[in-house]
Design a protein around this motif. Structure first.
Motif, PDB file in Angstrom:
ATOM      1  N   ALA A 280       0.876  -1.006  -0.036  1.00  0.00           N
ATOM      2  CA  ALA A 280       0.242   0.129   0.026  1.00  0.00           C
ATOM      3  C   ALA A 280       0.855   1.328   0.001  1.00  0.00           C
ATOM      4  N   GLU A 281       1.844   1.304   0.846  1.00  0.00           N
ATOM      5  CA  GLU A 281       2.863   2.324   0.666  1.00  0.00           C
ATOM      6  C   GLU A 281       3.691   2.516  -0.622  1.00  0.00           C
ATOM      7  N   ILE A 282       3.957   1.716  -1.064  1.00  0.00           N
ATOM      8  CA  ILE A 282       4.662   1.843  -2.670  1.00  0.00           C
ATOM      9  C   ILE A 282       3.507   2.404  -3.387  1.00  0.00           C
ATOM     10  N   ALA A 283       2.198   1.516  -3.687  1.00  0.00           N
ATOM     11  CA  ALA A 283       1.527   2.062  -4.636  1.00  0.00           C
ATOM     12  C   ALA A 283       0.984   3.406  -4.299  1.00  0.00           C
ATOM     13  N   ARG A 284       0.431   4.054  -3.245  1.00  0.00           N
ATOM     14  CA  ARG A 284       0.271   5.321  -2.941  1.00  0.00           C
ATOM     15  C   ARG A 284       1.236   6.375  -3.331  1.00  0.00           C
TER      16      ARG A 284
END
Length: 86
Positions: free
Chosen positions: A3-7
């Motif tokens: 989630a961190e990487i995607a956002r």
């Protein structure tokens, strides 16, 4: 971590003018359109709490400043201890 990487990637694409393979520029408007389409699919499939997740993602991706970690803003969406599942 995913989630961190995607956002973070979404934020960077929007704020640094990335272009997709088909030549489409990644903009806040494109994000909003795709976000709404995908959220509708999830909600119509009966998924729960995606409204909270969507609001959190919006606040992180559309913010003028890059927020370093999603965990601190995400804490606002957790239920107080002892009141049910998270």
């Amino acid at each position: 971590a995913t989630a961190e990487i995607a956002r973070a990637q979404l934020w960077q694409w929007i704020h640094h003018g990335a272009t997709l393979d088909n030549g489409t520029k990644v903009t806040a408007d494109l994000y909003k359109t795709l976000h709404a389409e995908e959220l509708d699919k999830l909600v119509n499939a009966g998924a729960q709490r995606f409204g909270d997740a969507a609001a959190l993602l919006d606040s992180l991706v559309q913010n003028d400043e890059f927020i370093e970690f999603l965990t601190l803003p995400a804490l606002e969406y957790l239920e107080p201890a002892g009141t049910g599942s998270v």
